[in-house]
Design an enzyme around this catalytic site. Structure first.
Site, PDB file in Angstrom:
ATOM      1  N   HIS A  44      -7.181  -4.437  -1.200  1.00  0.00           N
ATOM      2  CA  HIS A  44      -6.477  -5.719  -1.321  1.00  0.00           C
ATOM      3  C   HIS A  44      -7.043  -6.524  -2.468  1.00  0.00           C
ATOM      4  O   HIS A  44      -6.944  -7.742  -2.491  1.00  0.00           O
ATOM      5  CB  HIS A  44      -6.618  -6.547  -0.049  1.00  0.00           C
ATOM      6  CG  HIS A  44      -6.231  -5.801   1.175  1.00  0.00           C
ATOM      7  ND1 HIS A  44      -7.126  -5.072   1.905  1.00  0.00           N
ATOM      8  CD2 HIS A  44      -5.040  -5.667   1.778  1.00  0.00           C
ATOM      9  CE1 HIS A  44      -6.495  -4.507   2.923  1.00  0.00           C
ATOM     10  NE2 HIS A  44      -5.229  -4.854   2.865  1.00  0.00           N
TER      11      HIS A  44
ATOM     12  N   HIS B  95       0.827  -1.210   0.000  1.00  0.00           N
ATOM     13  CA  HIS B  95       0.000   0.000   0.000  1.00  0.00           C
ATOM     14  C   HIS B  95       0.858   1.256   0.000  1.00  0.00           C
ATOM     15  O   HIS B  95       0.389   2.334   0.332  1.00  0.00           O
ATOM     16  CB  HIS B  95      -0.901   0.032   1.236  1.00  0.00           C
ATOM     17  CG  HIS B  95      -1.740  -1.187   1.408  1.00  0.00           C
ATOM     18  ND1 HIS B  95      -2.620  -1.609   0.443  1.00  0.00           N
ATOM     19  CD2 HIS B  95      -1.836  -2.075   2.431  1.00  0.00           C
ATOM     20  CE1 HIS B  95      -3.224  -2.709   0.871  1.00  0.00           C
ATOM     21  NE2 HIS B  95      -2.753  -3.021   2.065  1.00  0.00           N
TER      22      HIS B  95
END
Ligand SMILES: Nc1ncnc2c1ncn2[C@@H]1O[C@H](COP(=O)(O)OP(=O)(O)O)[C@@H](O)[C@H]1O
Ligand SMILES: [Mg+2]
Lengths: 342, 230
Positions: A228, A66
């Site tokens: 995700h 991320h």
């Protein structure tokens, strides 16, 4: 199952899937030696001058993939430490326990946890360990993703874009001398006043999995995607950016709801595989939509700040501002990924 | 009859082997309703377990299982790490200092492990999680022991119940974990954690079988699960 899935060749700038996180951490340590230091096994990114005596420590963490979240936000005016897990997998309790100890300057430590079952449980175990070693630990959970129904029938809303804004604002407040209680309350206020929604044009490939997380046709998009590659609310035909921006923004606006006369921070985020020019196309539509609704955009952030590897797509986060949150948003920050005022 | 630490080591080694073998399969199940990492996470954890238990193989059963749990907590991450880690730590705590474990004590230890999983994850039955496998399995084991069955037979019944519980997750709508984000779209998919928990019972049955079954590597799962592709 895997038989039916199209496998994609692993065309990535990595050495091996197993070494990716450590190789990247080593790179960060070298590139930002003035701001951070990195410890391994357990993996922790720590602000260079931590612990700061008398300052509340701010610790966050989550799966890797991320970037720049969270390691890129370690430094003055933001996080004191970040715990990177394996790609898209929450870190382990020993990492957060170590981070907590390393940044505890005697004023307690606030954990910033995104609302995922794994993150919550690992942070809970870490807090138990850290308290056992004498640290005072509070936790605040971010859950701003409006794409997920917030009900008894889900694990609750996911923590996404607001996490970045919260880390900046509460980091500024901690730097200014907020105690643990006040910092925790401010963090809760930021979370309560922020909402997000994302969308994806393409999937991403988790290196260890070696294939795309989900299939998506060239003319389709996934609305309400998580960070995700978790499926979102609905799969639809691709639309022009203005329409996509309006869907995301209007859904976010209705949820809080944001009202005429509100002042907001508008954050248009890239998912990792979308160029900045496209993010500005989206921002244009977001800003105009808000203006039309009588919502005043008083601060903005545009760029890829909470990503999902190479996924193409965007998310829109709105945060209702007041004098306190505006002040700490504007406060000086010096981290690998965010820097102003210094 | 009592269960030895060596048999429990055999269990863990068999389980690690099955997880390695089914890594892609578990990950595929998780990709359908989660984030596609369950097999990868569990394999990373159990490879670490194999290293960490090496020095404690001749210690008591409690030490063995607690070491297993600590290794999982420290290496798996995700939801699986705290859940499986807690399972083994609690089970190990219940067996503190025991070199030989009475049949009833083993089942009680597994029940303590399940209690830990429920406390940590707060899942109810039919939430479509590993709890849907462990709960009916341990109920069967307990019931059979009460009727006077051997531990091998009790675990055989438990494994059947585990398999049924695993399959029963398919029509359920997930209410916990990442899969719950999908709402109705989680229906029709088998839960990855329930699947890995079924393997846990199945390998324990193999390790305690009477007469003992062959080494873990000879265990065939062909036809039931996807074989590794590479
Ligand atoms: N609250 C919970 N209680 C019990 N089991 C859970 C819970 N949440 C998730 N699980 C189990 O964890 C599995 C997913 O594990 P894993 O993929 O390793 O973690 P993550 O969801 O963090 O990626 C699910 O299939 C489910 O069986
Ligand atoms: Mg998963």
């Amino acid at each position: 199952m895997a038989e039916a899935t199209v496998t994609t060749r692993l065309k990535k700038l990595i050495n091996t899937p197993e070494s990716e996180v450590k190789d990247a951490l080593a790179g960060m340590a070298l590139a930002h030696a003035d701001l951070i230091r990195v410890e391994y096994d357990p993996n922790v990114i720590i602000r260079k001058d931590a612990p700061k005596k008398g300052k509340v420590g701010l610790v966050s963490g989550g799966g890797s993939g991320h970037e720049p979240m969270h390691g890129g936000y370690v430094g003055r005016g933001m996080l004191d430490a970040a715990c990177p897990g394996a790609v898209f997998t929450s870190p382990t309790p020993d990492q957060m326990a170590r981070a907590t100890k390393a940044v505890d300057g005697g004023a307690g430590v606030l954990h910033v946890v995104k609302n995922y079952t794994g993150d919550i449980m690992n942070f809970e175990m870490a807090a138990e360990l850290a308290r056992g070693e004498g640290s005072q630990v509070n936790a605040v959970i971010t859950n701003d993703d409006v794409a997920v129904q917030d009900s008894l029938y889900t694990a609750g809303r996911r923590g996404v874009g607001v996490t970045v804004l919260l880390e900046k604002i509460v980091g500024g407040a901690a730097e200014a001398g907020y105690d643990l209680q006040k910092a925790t309350e401010l963090a809760k206020k930021v979370n309560a006043n922020g909402r997000s929604m994302g969308m994806a044009l393409t999937s991403c490939i988790v290196p260890a999995a070696g294939k795309v997380t989900f299939e998506i046709a060239d003319d389709e998009m996934e609305l309400g995607i998580g960070i995700h590659g978790e499926p979102g609310r609905e799969r639809t035909k691709l639309k022009p950016a203005d329409e996509i921006a309006e869907i995301l923004t209007s859904t976010v606006v209705k949820d809080l709801p944001f009202k005429r006369g509100d002042e907001v921070l508008a954050f248009v985020n890239g998912m990792g595989g979308t160029p900045l020019i496209e993010l500005y196309v989206v921002y244009n539509a977001v800003h105009q939509y808000l203006t039309k609704e009588g919502i005043k955009v008083s601060r903005s952030l545009v760029g890829s700040y909470i990503t999902s590897l190479e996924m193409a797509g965007t998310s829109v986060t709105l945060l209702k501002l007041d004098a306190e949150t505006t002040k700490f948003w504007d406060a000086p920050v010096h981290t690998p990924a965010l820097r102003w005022g210094v | 009859m009592a269960v030895t630490t060596a048999q429990l080591v055999d269990w863990i080694e068999r389980y690690a082997a099955v997880i390695a073998e089914q890594k892609q399969y578990l990950t595929g199940l998780d990709a359908a309703i989660g984030d596609g990492d369950h097999g990868i996470n569990m394999d990373r954890g159990f490879q670490q377990v194999l290293i960490k238990i090496a020095p404690v193989k001749d210690k008591d059963a409690g030490t063995l299982l607690k070491t297993t749990g600590m290794a999982l907590v420290g290496s798996v991450g995700g939801a699986g790490g705290p859940l499986y880690g807690t399972f083994f730590i609690r089970a190990g705590t219940a067996l503190d200092g025991k070199a030989e474990v009475a049949d009833a004590d083993l089942v009680a230890a597994l029940e303590a492990g399940l209690k830990g999983v429920v406390e940590r994850g707060k899942a109810n039955l039919k939430d479509k999680t590993m709890v849907d496998v462990l709960t009916p399995a341990l109920e069967q084991a307990r019931a059979r022991l009460k009727e006077g069955a051997s531990i091998a037979d009790a675990l055989s019944a438990a494994t059947d119940a585990a398999e049924a519980g695993m399959k029963a997750t398919i029509p359920l709508k997930a209410l916990k974990g990442r899969a719950s984000y999908l709402g109705d779209r989680s229906i029709g998919h088998q839960d990855p954690g329930a699947t890995s928990s079924y393997y846990l019972l199945r390998t324990l049955r193999e390790a305690l079988a009477d007469p003992p079954q062959g080494a873990s590597t000879s265990t065939s799962y062909v036809g039931r699960e996807q074989q590794p592709t590479s």
